[in-house]
Motif scaffolding. Structure first.
Motif, short mmCIF file in Angstrom:
data_model
loop_
_atom_site.label_atom_id
_atom_site.label_comp_id
_atom_site.label_asym_id
_atom_site.label_seq_id
_atom_site.Cartn_x
_atom_site.Cartn_y
_atom_site.Cartn_z
N GLY A 1 48.20 26.30 40.28
CA GLY A 1 48.06 25.54 39.05
C GLY A 1 49.34 25.54 38.24
O GLY A 1 50.35 26.13 38.63
N PRO A 2 49.32 24.87 37.08
CA PRO A 2 50.52 24.78 36.24
C PRO A 2 50.94 26.15 35.74
O PRO A 2 50.14 27.08 35.66
N ARG A 3 52.22 26.28 35.38
CA ARG A 3 52.76 27.58 35.01
C ARG A 3 52.07 28.17 33.79
O ARG A 3 52.01 29.39 33.62
N ASN A 4 51.58 27.30 32.88
CA ASN A 4 51.00 27.80 31.65
C ASN A 4 49.49 27.97 31.72
O ASN A 4 48.82 28.08 30.69
N THR A 5 48.92 28.00 32.92
CA THR A 5 47.48 28.15 33.04
C THR A 5 47.06 29.57 32.70
O THR A 5 47.76 30.54 33.01
N MET A 6 45.90 29.69 32.08
CA MET A 6 45.31 30.99 31.77
C MET A 6 44.19 31.33 32.74
O MET A 6 43.47 32.31 32.56
N ARG A 7 44.07 30.52 33.78
CA ARG A 7 42.95 30.69 34.71
C ARG A 7 43.00 32.02 35.45
O ARG A 7 41.95 32.56 35.80
N HIS A 8 44.21 32.54 35.69
CA HIS A 8 44.32 33.76 36.51
C HIS A 8 43.64 34.95 35.85
O HIS A 8 43.02 35.77 36.53
N GLU A 9 43.77 35.07 34.52
CA GLU A 9 43.11 36.18 33.86
C GLU A 9 41.60 35.99 33.86
O GLU A 9 40.85 36.96 33.99
N ALA A 10 41.14 34.74 33.73
CA ALA A 10 39.70 34.48 33.79
C ALA A 10 39.15 34.80 35.18
O ALA A 10 38.07 35.40 35.31
N VAL A 11 39.90 34.43 36.21
CA VAL A 11 39.48 34.74 37.58
C VAL A 11 39.40 36.25 37.80
O VAL A 11 38.47 36.75 38.42
N GLU A 12 40.36 36.99 37.24
CA GLU A 12 40.35 38.44 37.39
C GLU A 12 39.15 39.06 36.67
O GLU A 12 38.51 39.99 37.18
N VAL A 13 38.84 38.57 35.48
CA VAL A 13 37.66 39.07 34.76
C VAL A 13 36.40 38.84 35.58
O VAL A 13 35.57 39.75 35.74
N MET A 14 36.25 37.65 36.11
CA MET A 14 35.03 37.32 36.87
C MET A 14 34.97 38.12 38.16
O MET A 14 33.88 38.55 38.59
N ARG A 15 36.10 38.34 38.79
CA ARG A 15 36.12 39.18 39.99
C ARG A 15 35.64 40.59 39.67
O ARG A 15 34.82 41.18 40.38
N ALA A 16 36.18 41.15 38.57
CA ALA A 16 35.82 42.50 38.18
C ALA A 16 34.33 42.61 37.83
O ALA A 16 33.66 43.58 38.21
N LEU A 17 33.83 41.63 37.10
CA LEU A 17 32.41 41.66 36.73
C LEU A 17 31.52 41.61 37.96
O LEU A 17 30.53 42.36 38.07
N ARG A 18 31.86 40.77 38.91
CA ARG A 18 31.06 40.67 40.13
C ARG A 18 31.13 41.96 40.96
O ARG A 18 30.18 42.29 41.67
#
Length: 341
Positions: free
Chosen positions: A279-296
């Motif tokens: 994705g674009p350099r300024n995306t915040m998706r990576h931290e959201a993906v990490e949160v969801m990975r950890a929760l699961r």
């Protein structure tokens, strides 16, 4: 939470909340189910903008919503302790923007509360979750440039910001350090851990917040880090890591890079670029993906953004502020035994 979408609540409706929510709605395994503001009108407008089903005009209602898996706290950092604490007390998991809190004492209170309740808590230090930054960290840990000798990083905005702006407001934890300086400090500590000694200088505003701050961090290993932040001058916003056998240069936007240059002794420089699929350099998706990975996975904190690391960064920021003479009104009230309004 292994199969269904992770249900998010958004606490606050400012610019950073909008940026994060825009990235969330593009993730197929995320669902934004509620938003809260201290203004019902603001919550309603945000909900309409992003197609969110529930809008609350107070934070407590969001915290009490049992249909939420995790809350993203996007208030100014002066309110992080109150907002994140309210959610943790109600049993919610929390992703809290940086600077994590106003000071290390507040940060410790949140971490202790999360650990006591068994809830997930993470600082929204998106830099740590960025794939290229993770690649840099792995290269350094693997000894690609030898032993780290120096780290240099800066983040400055040209401004000018009027005295009424939140960046100049002591009540909101204003100043360059907590808003911008947290990035170069966090970057240095990602690579080297908590420093053993800190010196700092700053230029303060009439309101008593730092307009620009420079700090020299040192470690028992002999490593040094020079970090700088400013709200009165647009800097290169770059970083460089020098080791005993090479160097890594990260150009403008080191906290969300699209490439870096690896220099290794005896080899040609190597430019490493981001994968377009990330994705674009300024995306915040990576931290959201990490949160969801950890929760699961049933984890209560992220190995990418560990809470002990967040606490260490807050201690460094406290020390820098102590060195330069910045203290916020709520801290003075607390020291005097008065509960801030």
């Amino acid at each position: 939470m292994t199969e269904q979408k992770v249900r998010w609540g958004i606490l606050a409706t400012g610019g950073i909340a909008a940026t994060f929510t825009a990235d969330l709605v593009d993730l197929p395994d995320a669902e934004v189910v509620a938003v809260a503001s201290r203004s019902q009108a603001s919550a309603d407008a945000f909900a309409e903008r992003f197609g969110i089903g529930r809008a609350y005009g107070d934070w407590a209602s969001l915290a009490a919503d049992g249909d939420i898996d995790v809350v993203y706290v996007a208030t100014p950092h002066s309110a992080h302790r109150e907002a994140a604490g309210l959610c943790l007390e109600a049993g919610r998991n929390v992703l809290c923007e940086k600077a994590f809190t106003l000071n290390a004492r507040e940060a410790r209170e949140l971490v202790d509360l999360a650990r006591e309740r068994g809830s997930f808590l993470m600082e929204a230090m998106w830099t740590y979750c960025n794939p290229l930054v993770r690649r840099i960290k792995a290269l350094v840990d693997d000894g690609a440039i030898g032993e780290v000798r120096t780290v240099q990083a800066d983040f400055g905005l040209a401004g000018p910001f009027p005295a009424t702006h939140r960046l100049r407001d002591p009540q909101q934890g204003g100043g360059a350090l907590l808003d911008l300086g947290v990035y170069p400090v966090s970057f240095a500590q990602l690579l080297l851990g908590e420093p053993s000694d800190i010196t700092a200088r700053a230029v303060l505003s009439e309101e008593g917040v730092d307009l620009q701050t420079g700090a020299l961090l040192s470690w028992e290993s002999g490593a040094l880090a020079s970090v700088h932040c400013s709200i009165v001058g647009g800097t290169a916003n770059s970083a460089s890591i020098t080791g005993s056998h090479g160097r890594i240069d990260i150009p403008f936007g080191f906290f969300f890079p699209d490439h870096f240059v690896l220099h290794r002794d005896g080899r040609d420089p190597e430019t490493v670029t981001a994968d377009p699929a990330d994705g674009p350099r300024n995306t915040m998706r990576h931290e959201a993906v990490e949160v969801m990975r950890a929760l699961r996975a049933g984890e209560t904190e992220s190995p990418l953004v560990p809470l002990d690391g967040t606490l260490a960064v807050m201690r460094t920021l406290d020390t820098i502020r102590d060195r330069v003479g910045v203290r916020y009104p709520s801290e003075a009230a607390t020291a005097a035994g008065v509960t801030p309004a």
